[in-house]
Design an enzyme around this catalytic site. Structure first.
Site, PDB file in Angstrom:
ATOM      1  N   TYR A  56       0.834  -1.254   0.035  1.00 39.90           N
ATOM      2  CA  TYR A  56       0.111   0.120   0.015  1.00 39.90           C
ATOM      3  C   TYR A  56       0.779   1.102  -0.097  1.00 39.90           C
ATOM      4  CZ  TYR A  56      -3.571  -3.280   1.134  1.00 39.90           C
ATOM      5  OH  TYR A  56      -4.543  -4.355   1.396  1.00 39.90           O
ATOM      6  N   HIS A 122       0.011 -12.048   0.751  1.00 37.97           N
ATOM      7  CA  HIS A 122      -0.956 -10.814   0.334  1.00 37.97           C
ATOM      8  C   HIS A 122      -1.259 -11.398  -1.298  1.00 37.97           C
ATOM      9  CE1 HIS A 122      -1.559  -6.361  -0.193  1.00 37.97           C
ATOM     10  NE2 HIS A 122      -2.826  -6.929  -0.622  1.00 37.97           N
TER      11      HIS A 122
HETATM   12  P1  NAD Z   1     -13.555   0.161   0.905  1.00 36.60           P
HETATM   13  O1  NAD Z   1     -14.657  -0.754   0.189  1.00 36.60           O
HETATM   14  O2  NAD Z   1     -13.172   0.005   2.183  1.00 36.60           O
HETATM   15  O3  NAD Z   1     -13.421   1.447   0.347  1.00 36.60           O
HETATM   16  C1  NAD Z   1     -12.490   2.303   0.980  1.00 36.60           C
HETATM   17  C2  NAD Z   1     -12.599   3.814   0.156  1.00 36.60           C
HETATM   18  O4  NAD Z   1     -14.095   4.191   0.521  1.00 36.60           O
HETATM   19  C3  NAD Z   1     -11.632   4.778   0.248  1.00 36.60           C
HETATM   20  O5  NAD Z   1     -11.429   5.584  -0.699  1.00 36.60           O
HETATM   21  C4  NAD Z   1     -12.400   5.479   1.416  1.00 36.60           C
HETATM   22  O6  NAD Z   1     -11.767   6.902   1.641  1.00 36.60           O
HETATM   23  C5  NAD Z   1     -13.773   5.673   1.088  1.00 36.60           C
HETATM   24  N1  NAD Z   1     -14.553   5.535   2.405  1.00 36.60           N
HETATM   25  C6  NAD Z   1     -14.426   5.153   3.579  1.00 36.60           C
HETATM   26  N2  NAD Z   1     -15.478   5.272   4.372  1.00 36.60           N
HETATM   27  C7  NAD Z   1     -16.436   6.079   3.452  1.00 36.60           C
HETATM   28  C8  NAD Z   1     -17.678   6.723   4.052  1.00 36.60           C
HETATM   29  N3  NAD Z   1     -18.270   6.456   5.007  1.00 36.60           N
HETATM   30  N4  NAD Z   1     -18.201   7.362   2.959  1.00 36.60           N
HETATM   31  C9  NAD Z   1     -17.646   7.620   1.685  1.00 36.60           C
HETATM   32  N5  NAD Z   1     -16.547   7.044   1.487  1.00 36.60           N
HETATM   33  C10 NAD Z   1     -15.799   6.255   2.350  1.00 36.60           C
HETATM   34  O7  NAD Z   1     -11.910  -0.349   0.255  1.00 36.60           O
HETATM   35  P2  NAD Z   1     -10.558  -0.800   0.673  1.00 36.60           P
HETATM   36  O8  NAD Z   1     -10.169   0.173   1.117  1.00 36.60           O
HETATM   37  O9  NAD Z   1      -9.780  -1.461  -0.412  1.00 36.60           O
HETATM   38  O10 NAD Z   1     -10.905  -1.949   1.643  1.00 36.60           O
HETATM   39  C11 NAD Z   1     -10.491  -1.800   3.169  1.00 36.60           C
HETATM   40  C12 NAD Z   1      -9.255  -2.411   3.779  1.00 36.60           C
HETATM   41  O11 NAD Z   1      -9.074  -3.919   3.477  1.00 36.60           O
HETATM   42  C13 NAD Z   1      -8.129  -1.914   2.764  1.00 36.60           C
HETATM   43  O12 NAD Z   1      -7.719  -0.545   3.042  1.00 36.60           O
HETATM   44  C14 NAD Z   1      -7.078  -2.984   3.145  1.00 36.60           C
HETATM   45  O13 NAD Z   1      -6.514  -2.803   4.300  1.00 36.60           O
HETATM   46  C15 NAD Z   1      -7.713  -4.037   3.093  1.00 36.60           C
HETATM   47  N6  NAD Z   1      -7.863  -4.794   2.094  1.00 36.60           N
HETATM   48  C16 NAD Z   1      -7.040  -6.013   1.938  1.00 36.60           C
HETATM   49  C17 NAD Z   1      -6.897  -6.595   0.399  1.00 36.60           C
HETATM   50  C18 NAD Z   1      -5.934  -7.761   0.332  1.00 36.60           C
HETATM   51  O14 NAD Z   1      -5.447  -8.196   1.272  1.00 36.60           O
HETATM   52  N7  NAD Z   1      -5.967  -8.376  -0.700  1.00 36.60           N
HETATM   53  C19 NAD Z   1      -7.744  -6.267  -0.437  1.00 36.60           C
HETATM   54  C20 NAD Z   1      -8.445  -5.144  -0.222  1.00 36.60           C
HETATM   55  C21 NAD Z   1      -8.600  -4.553   0.845  1.00 36.60           C
END
Ligand code: NAD
Length: 321
Positions: A56, A122
């Site tokens: 990230y 990952h």
């Molecule tokens: P998400 O679906 O959580 O969306 C995050 C996005 O939505 C960001 O742009 C954030 O600013 C915005 N957001 C957050 N809260 C909001 C709200 N209340 N209203 C409007 N917008 C909002 O997607 P993500 O961040 O990809 O997934 C969450 C976490 O999961 C990641 O940060 C990561 O730590 C983890 N993740 C891991 C993997 C993996 O291991 N392969 C893949 C995806 C995500």
């Protein structure tokens, strides 16, 4: 805040987890000082599960999270990852035992700690499956035995691959993303039964489908097919016209899913932390939810190609098709 125990471990995780990829500018360039305040505020509000990765922001998320956690490390359950260090094959990935070992040392330095609570391989769909089984997972076990890492698992997108790992390997947890939310609930039938049978902790990430289910909409790099993004846009506009926020609806839906020990939402501001805490307690407008589900029904459970072709989810379609 509600907490759930992670599988067979003794870890208690907040059901709303802090996804730290936005701290590495995964969606947009953020204000680092505000990101730090968001981490502190989340901890004060009872959020204890923090998820990051060297990938990230090409280490930026880990460095920023490490700085924000100074003096607070003992209050959180800290998860990071290994094996993925960039966006594309082949250079962005190295699941070899030697790199797993060295990358954890680097993560510990950036996170300013001497142990990780959780280490995940990952996005295992980018690896030759044989290497995952024969080399990467044994390397995770070694790190667990050394005490540098308390619990181990894998993350990825294709559920058939995560299921295969869940049924054959001795792991503590599995992280799946974009597979339990208003657009896709495949996690529940494709992985949940196996994970529960093996008493594996299930982490569900991306309840906003990586920003598709928000008023701001999908970032340009988003892999979802166009018809999915467009339907979500219509649903967001419909909510807006009713004075509602689709993100609140989507988060409430995902956070109700009890098989997930924690649902990870990407956050980088105090306002987002507050909005996401609020979504947990909201009484849902069931009429609005039904109308939104009706708009999204034609594009339910559409998976995209992710990783090596041999690891694609069966039936998945090309990215952004
Ligand atoms: P998400 O679906 O959580 O969306 C995050 C996005 O939505 C960001 O742009 C954030 O600013 C915005 N957001 C957050 N809260 C909001 C709200 N209340 N209203 C409007 N917008 C909002 O997607 P993500 O961040 O990809 O997934 C969450 C976490 O999961 C990641 O940060 C990561 O730590 C983890 N993740 C891991 C993997 C993996 O291991 N392969 C893949 C995806 C995500």
């Amino acid at each position: 805040m509600l907490y759930r125990t992670l599988g067979r471990t003794n870890l208690s995780l907040s059901i709303l987890g802090f996804g730290a990829s936005p701290l590495g500018n995964a969606f947009e360039t953020i204000d680092p000082a505000e990101g730090k305040r968001a981490v502190h505020h989340a901890i004060e509000q009872g959020i204890n599960y923090f998820d990051t990765s060297p990938y990230y922001g090409l280490t930026l998320s880990e460095s920023r999270l490490g700085e924000a956690l100074q003096g607070r490390r003992q209050r959180v359950v800290l998860a990071s990852k290994t094996g993925r260090f960039g966006a594309t094959l082949p250079d962005g990935f190295d699941f070899s035992a030697a790199r797993v070992q060295s990358s954890v040392e680097e993560s510990l330095r950036r996170l300013r700690t001497d142990y990780l609570d959780v280490l995940l391989a990952h996005d295992i769909e980018f690896c030759d499956k044989r290497q995952i089984f024969n080399e990467t997972i044994p390397a995770l076990h070694k790190l667990k035995e050394s005490g540098k890492v308390r619990f181990i698992g894998v993350s990825g997108y294709p559920l058939h691959l995560l299921s295969e790992v869940a049924s054959t390997c001795d792991l503590d947890l599995i992280l799946s993303y974009c597979r339990y939310n208003l657009l896709d609930t495949s996690l529940d039938h494709q992985l949940r039964p196996l994970a529960q049978a093996s008493r594996l902790g299930l982490i569900s990430a991306s309840p906003l489908h990586m920003r598709v289910l928000t008023q701001a909409g999908a970032p340009g790099w988003h892999p979802a097919p166009k018809r999915v993004v467009n339907a979500a846009k219509r649903a967001a506009e419909f909510c807006h016209s009713r004075g509602a926020d689709i993100a609140q609806l989507a988060l409430h839906f995902a956070l109700q899913y009890t098989p997930a020990v924690s649902t990870l939402v990407g956050m980088s501001s105090v306002a987002e932390v507050d909005a996401n805490l609020q979504a947990m307690d909201n009484t849902p407008d069931t009429e609005l939810l039904t109308a939104v589900q009706e708009i999204l029904r034609p594009v339910q459970n559409i998976a995209w190609h992710e990783g090596r072709p041999e690891n694609y989810e069966p039936g998945a379609v090309p990215k952004q098709s």
